[in-house]
Design a protein around this motif. Structure first.
Motif, PDB file in Angstrom:
ATOM      1  N   ALA A 162       0.830  -1.208   0.000  1.00  0.00           N
ATOM      2  CA  ALA A 162       0.000   0.000   0.000  1.00  0.00           C
ATOM      3  C   ALA A 162       0.863   1.255   0.000  1.00  0.00           C
ATOM      4  O   ALA A 162       0.541   2.246  -0.674  1.00  0.00           O
ATOM      5  CB  ALA A 162      -0.935  -0.003   1.205  1.00  0.00           C
ATOM      6  N   VAL A 173      -4.209   2.465   7.253  1.00  0.00           N
ATOM      7  CA  VAL A 173      -3.804   1.646   6.105  1.00  0.00           C
ATOM      8  C   VAL A 173      -2.739   0.643   6.519  1.00  0.00           C
ATOM      9  O   VAL A 173      -2.795  -0.546   6.151  1.00  0.00           O
ATOM     10  CB  VAL A 173      -3.300   2.540   4.952  1.00  0.00           C
ATOM     11  N   GLY A 182      -4.313   2.954  -1.044  1.00  0.00           N
ATOM     12  CA  GLY A 182      -2.999   3.544  -1.244  1.00  0.00           C
ATOM     13  C   GLY A 182      -3.006   4.616  -2.322  1.00  0.00           C
ATOM     14  O   GLY A 182      -2.322   5.646  -2.194  1.00  0.00           O
ATOM     15  N   ILE A 226      -6.899  -2.559  -0.562  1.00  0.00           N
ATOM     16  CA  ILE A 226      -5.883  -1.757   0.144  1.00  0.00           C
ATOM     17  C   ILE A 226      -5.002  -1.016  -0.853  1.00  0.00           C
ATOM     18  O   ILE A 226      -4.473   0.062  -0.561  1.00  0.00           O
ATOM     19  CB  ILE A 226      -5.042  -2.616   1.110  1.00  0.00           C
ATOM     20  N   ILE A 227      -4.875  -1.553  -2.061  1.00  0.00           N
ATOM     21  CA  ILE A 227      -4.140  -0.826  -3.094  1.00  0.00           C
ATOM     22  C   ILE A 227      -4.926   0.417  -3.504  1.00  0.00           C
ATOM     23  O   ILE A 227      -4.356   1.501  -3.682  1.00  0.00           O
ATOM     24  CB  ILE A 227      -3.849  -1.732  -4.295  1.00  0.00           C
TER      25      ILE A 227
END
Length: 404
Positions: A80, A306, A250, A246-247
């Motif tokens: 991330a 995160v 990010g 989660i990407i």
């Protein structure tokens, strides 16, 4: 896998990243390179072909390959953060590999041993996997008209995909299609395979250089050993959706950082104080200072959330069971909500505090808002609130899909 290997380009060699620290260092170095041309690329819609080649050669596209297949299997918190670093420089470049990493996670879950060795090997060599997943005109985003049907020893795929992020830059078109029993499959198809037409028709006002156009599939032949039963990944506890989400978090975190950096520079050097503030510099306005402080604190909180979500995914990957998978889903949902709300606010506050002069077209500062508003439409956070609330209030387990 001979039927597949004969179709791909000759092997190439990408850098092999040896540690998480090196991955972060490489990402920072690339981000420095990419940042300089980001505004121009957005303004002119100049697609980042050279930048994607640099990304491939760097080895960053292989950082999630499991250790047993030659990779380093970085923490999802690091994944991330690498995404956020690249997205702060150029959020289109930060988003393009999202599907690539989602595909590698799906391969890890449900690919055969032979498939894993081959396709993880291609990732290590620097190959890029693009997405042919989403469609328009279906009842929901989770419905598909694209079909894969038997044809001798292999299959044929017919359909039309939209939002094909990364396919313009990909070596492999990864096609998601329903089989004759309505089960979702994932097929690896070399980009130059007969019957694939990639149309550069993405005209969204944000994320303009992600190449998220249309992919048309006409009787595309796929060997049987290039097809992965993707449906299986959502019939049991897993982390495919959590990794993908989660990407996305990010990406939003990176855009928020970029907007905050632009805000600080503009208020310090260019903005004028409000006439009733009684100060000489905009940076000394107490209301401006408080607003900047609020934003900085929320960025810090989002970063921590995160990172925590990444550790929850790690735990689920190492010890995959229903409880750990749910914990990862809930943590990532929280991270996605916070980064979505943060990035929309940060890109608004940039103009609120910088003032009217910051809207000049030549500055192209609005690209941060356009990118944030476009990217955050991927998966509605209102449903993430519902999923989290329903779990805590009614013990309802979150649904298993790629959006959670």
């Amino acid at each position: 896998m001979s039927s597949v290997t004969t179709l791909v380009q000759p092997p190439k060699v990408a850098n092999r990243i040896a540690s998480e620290e090196e991955a972060l260092s490489v990402a920072r170095a690339l981000a420095t390179e990419f940042a300089g041309g980001a505004s121009r690329r957005d303004f002119e819609r100049a697609l980042p072909h050279e930048e994607l080649d640099r990304l491939s050669d760097s080895g960053l596209l292989a950082i999630t390959v499991p250790a047993e297949y030659g990779g380093i299997d970085v923490s999802n918190a690091v994944l991330a953060e690498v995404t956020a670093i690249l997205s702060e420089a150029d959020s289109s470049i930060g988003q393009i590999p999202q599907n690539h990493f989602y595909i590698l996670e799906a391969l890890r879950h449900d690919g055969s041993e032979v498939q894993k060795r081959f396709y993880f090997g291609r990732a290590l060599a620097g190959d890029r996997f693009g997405n042919a997943l989403s469609e328009v005109g279906t009842k929901t985003v989770g419905d598909y008209n694209t079909r894969i049907t038997p044809d001798g020893a292999g299959f044929r795929i017919n359909g039309r995909k939209f939002y094909s992020t990364g396919v313009l830059f990909a070596h492999w078109v990864t096609v998601f299609a329903l089989d004759d029993q309505d089960r979702l499959t994932m097929s690896f198809v070399p980009r130059d395979t007969d019957g694939i037409e990639i149309v550069d028709d993405w005209d969204g006002f944000g994320q303009r250089t992600t190449g998220s156009g249309t992919t048309i599939l006409r009787d595309v032949y796929v060997p049987a050993d290039a097809v992965v039963p993707h449906q299986k990944g959502f019939e049991r506890p897993g982390t495919i959706g959590s990794v993908g989400q989660i990407i996305h978090a990010g990406v939003d975190l990176g855009i928020a950082r970029a907007a905050f950096k632009e805000l600080i520079g503009y208020v310090r050097d260019k903005a004028r104080p409000w006439m009733d503030s009684g100060v000489e510099r905009a940076a000394d306005d107490p209301l401006t200072i408080a607003r900047v402080g609020d934003l900085a604190i929320r960025i810090e909180a989002a970063e921590a959330t995160v990172e925590r979500a990444g550790r929850k995914i790690d735990q689920a990957q190492v010890s995959l069971n229903a409880d750990n998978a749910v914990a990862a889903t809930l943590a990532v949902a929280a991270a996605k909500v916070l980064t979505t709300e943060l990035v929309i606010d940060a890109t608004n506050v940039l103009f609120e505090l910088a003032g009217t002069s910051a809207t000049k077209r030549g500055l192209n500062l609005e690209r941060h808002w356009r990118n944030a508003r476009t990217h955050t439409l991927h998966d509605p956070v209102r449903w993430k609130y519902h999923v989290v609330g329903n779990y805590h209030l009614n013990d309802v387990i979150p649904p298993k899909n790629g959006a959670l």
